[in-house]
Scaffold this motif. Structure first.
Motif, PDB file in Angstrom:
ATOM      1  N   LEU A 199     -46.683  45.261  40.804  1.00 49.66           N
ATOM      2  CA  LEU A 199     -45.482  45.846  41.410  1.00 49.66           C
ATOM      3  C   LEU A 199     -44.626  46.524  40.332  1.00 49.66           C
ATOM      4  N   ILE A 200     -44.508  45.854  39.178  1.00 51.25           N
ATOM      5  CA  ILE A 200     -43.706  46.427  38.082  1.00 51.25           C
ATOM      6  C   ILE A 200     -44.383  47.700  37.557  1.00 51.25           C
ATOM      7  N   GLU A 201     -45.710  47.649  37.466  1.00 55.06           N
ATOM      8  CA  GLU A 201     -46.442  48.837  36.982  1.00 55.06           C
ATOM      9  C   GLU A 201     -46.316  49.997  37.968  1.00 55.06           C
ATOM     10  N   ASP A 202     -46.372  49.681  39.262  1.00 55.78           N
ATOM     11  CA  ASP A 202     -46.219  50.737  40.278  1.00 55.78           C
ATOM     12  C   ASP A 202     -44.816  51.336  40.210  1.00 55.78           C
ATOM     13  N   MET A 203     -43.837  50.474  40.040  1.00 56.18           N
ATOM     14  CA  MET A 203     -42.457  50.962  39.915  1.00 56.18           C
ATOM     15  C   MET A 203     -42.368  51.924  38.726  1.00 56.18           C
ATOM     16  N   ALA A 204     -42.991  51.550  37.613  1.00 54.50           N
ATOM     17  CA  ALA A 204     -42.939  52.388  36.408  1.00 54.50           C
ATOM     18  C   ALA A 204     -43.648  53.723  36.650  1.00 54.50           C
ATOM     19  N   ARG A 205     -44.747  53.669  37.402  1.00 52.22           N
ATOM     20  CA  ARG A 205     -45.535  54.885  37.670  1.00 52.22           C
ATOM     21  C   ARG A 205     -44.710  55.887  38.475  1.00 52.22           C
ATOM     22  N   PHE A 206     -43.955  55.392  39.433  1.00 51.13           N
ATOM     23  CA  PHE A 206     -43.236  56.308  40.327  1.00 51.13           C
ATOM     24  C   PHE A 206     -41.810  56.623  39.857  1.00 51.13           C
ATOM     25  N   ALA A 207     -41.250  55.761  39.022  1.00 49.03           N
ATOM     26  CA  ALA A 207     -39.848  55.960  38.622  1.00 49.03           C
ATOM     27  C   ALA A 207     -39.742  57.029  37.531  1.00 49.03           C
ATOM     28  N   ASP A 208     -38.630  57.714  37.521  1.00 49.43           N
ATOM     29  CA  ASP A 208     -38.370  58.704  36.466  1.00 49.43           C
ATOM     30  C   ASP A 208     -37.485  58.107  35.380  1.00 49.43           C
ATOM     31  N   ILE A 209     -37.183  56.831  35.484  1.00 45.95           N
ATOM     32  CA  ILE A 209     -36.334  56.131  34.510  1.00 45.95           C
ATOM     33  C   ILE A 209     -37.147  54.996  33.872  1.00 45.95           C
ATOM     34  N   PRO A 210     -36.712  54.499  32.698  1.00 46.14           N
ATOM     35  CA  PRO A 210     -37.439  53.387  32.077  1.00 46.14           C
ATOM     36  C   PRO A 210     -37.441  52.131  32.963  1.00 46.14           C
ATOM     37  N   VAL A 211     -38.588  51.480  33.028  1.00 48.56           N
ATOM     38  CA  VAL A 211     -38.734  50.231  33.782  1.00 48.56           C
ATOM     39  C   VAL A 211     -39.031  49.116  32.782  1.00 48.56           C
ATOM     40  N   ILE A 212     -38.308  48.014  32.915  1.00 48.86           N
ATOM     41  CA  ILE A 212     -38.444  46.884  31.985  1.00 48.86           C
ATOM     42  C   ILE A 212     -38.966  45.681  32.762  1.00 48.86           C
ATOM     43  N   ASN A 213     -40.017  45.062  32.241  1.00 52.49           N
ATOM     44  CA  ASN A 213     -40.541  43.824  32.836  1.00 52.49           C
ATOM     45  C   ASN A 213     -39.664  42.662  32.362  1.00 52.49           C
TER      46      ASN A 213
END
Ligand code: CP
Ligand code: NVA
Length: 300
Positions: free
Chosen positions: A107-121
């Motif tokens: 889910l975190i990886e998918d969020m990172a794939r689609f988001a245009d902002i940095p995603v932090i686990n």
């Protein structure tokens, strides 16, 4: 291009060392820190409990002049099946970064794939990169190095252990993990590891020659139904005075917390002179400031 932190493996050795050094510098400045994130907003989507990670991210952002929005996942439309693509795209229009604590790494990886902002686990079942980054900062402060040192991990080969494995692979320190059968780190986590990472059965073998001993709970979030079996299976893997005495004289004891005194660690060891657990907890605040600056302000 934006940069995410989904796993420690997303970072190079130079990036880890730079983060640690910046966090130490930030710590020395206390509140006299430049408000480098004024006008920026961090979203925090949490599906599991948290004391340290949530509060330290919120205070980190505040100290840098920015703000946070805390979202219990259950209160968002994610809990009513809005898909991760649409959620990521929408949040990218409001926020400057998002930290997520959940079960699924995917889910975190998918969020990172689609988001245009940095995603932090901010913790998944698979790993806890933010924790181990700030723990490395603590090791650097106490021992002066994160490369030439032997670190023992006693107990569950869990999410935190996996991030220690990722860090050892990049930094090259010696990591010896002692876990009971059935609780060793997953082969995927160990894949590609060199001779500096060992997995053994005997906790005494792991602590011998170690200057750092690390542990974590026997029952992680989401495993509550396995409690009775786990507590029984982990007997013999407790950090007690006798195990600590078998390590190097200068050994320090680490635990990411929350701890269960009397299970994975005795109260005597947790509160004893070798314990550095509260420095560890504090350093999450400083490392998160360094991490937020890096991810929000720097582009690849
Ligand atoms: N160590 C850690 O991540 O603590 P919390 O679960 O309280 O955030
Ligand atoms: N392994 C623990 C870490 C808590 C910070 C858990 O996942 O619950």
């Amino acid at each position: 291009m934006k940069k995410d932190l989904l796993s420690i493996s997303d970072l190079s050795k130079e990036e880890i060392i730079a983060l640690i050094n910046r966090a130490i510098e930030i710590k020395s400045k206390g509140r006299n820190i430049k408000r480098s994130l004024e006008g920026y907003t961090l979203g925090l989507i949490f599906e599991k409990a948290s004391t340290r990670t949530r509060v330290s991210f919120e205070v980190a952002m505040f100290r840098l002049g920015g703000q946070t929005i805390f979202l219990n996942r259950a209160d968002t439309q994610l809990s009513r099946d809005e898909n991760i693509h649409d959620t990521a795209k929408v949040l990218s229009r409001y926020l400057d970064a998002v930290a997520i604590r959940t079960y699924s790494q995917k889910l975190i990886e998918d969020m990172a794939r689609f988001a245009d902002i940095p995603v932090i686990n901010a913790l998944s079942d698979l790993c806890h990169p933010c924790q181990v980054l700030s723990d490395l900062m603590t090791v650097k402060e106490k021992k002066g190095t994160v490369e030439k040192i032997r670190i023992a991990w006693i107990g569950d080969g869990n999410n935190v252990a996996n991030s220690w494995i990722h860090a050892a692979r990049i930094l090259g320190f010696e990591l010896v993990i002692a876990s009971p059968p059935g609780y060793k780190p997953l082969p995927e986590a160990l894949e590609g590891s060199g001779d500096n990472i060992k997995v053994v059965d005997d906790p005494y073998e792991a602590v011998k020659g170690s200057s750092v001993i690390n542990t974590d709970v026997w029952v992680s979030m989401g495993q509550e139904k396995e409690r009775a079996k786990r507590v029984s299976d982990f007997k013999g893997y407790q950090l007690d005075a006798s195990l600590i005495a078998a390590a190097n004289k200068d050994v320090v004891v680490m635990h990411c917390l929350p701890a269960h005194r009397g299970e994975e660690i005795t109260g005597e060891v947790l509160d004893g002179s070798k314990s550095i657990v509260f420095d560890q907890a504090e350093n999450k605040l400083h490392l998160h400031q360094a991490l937020l600056e890096k991810l929000i302000l720097t582009t690849l």
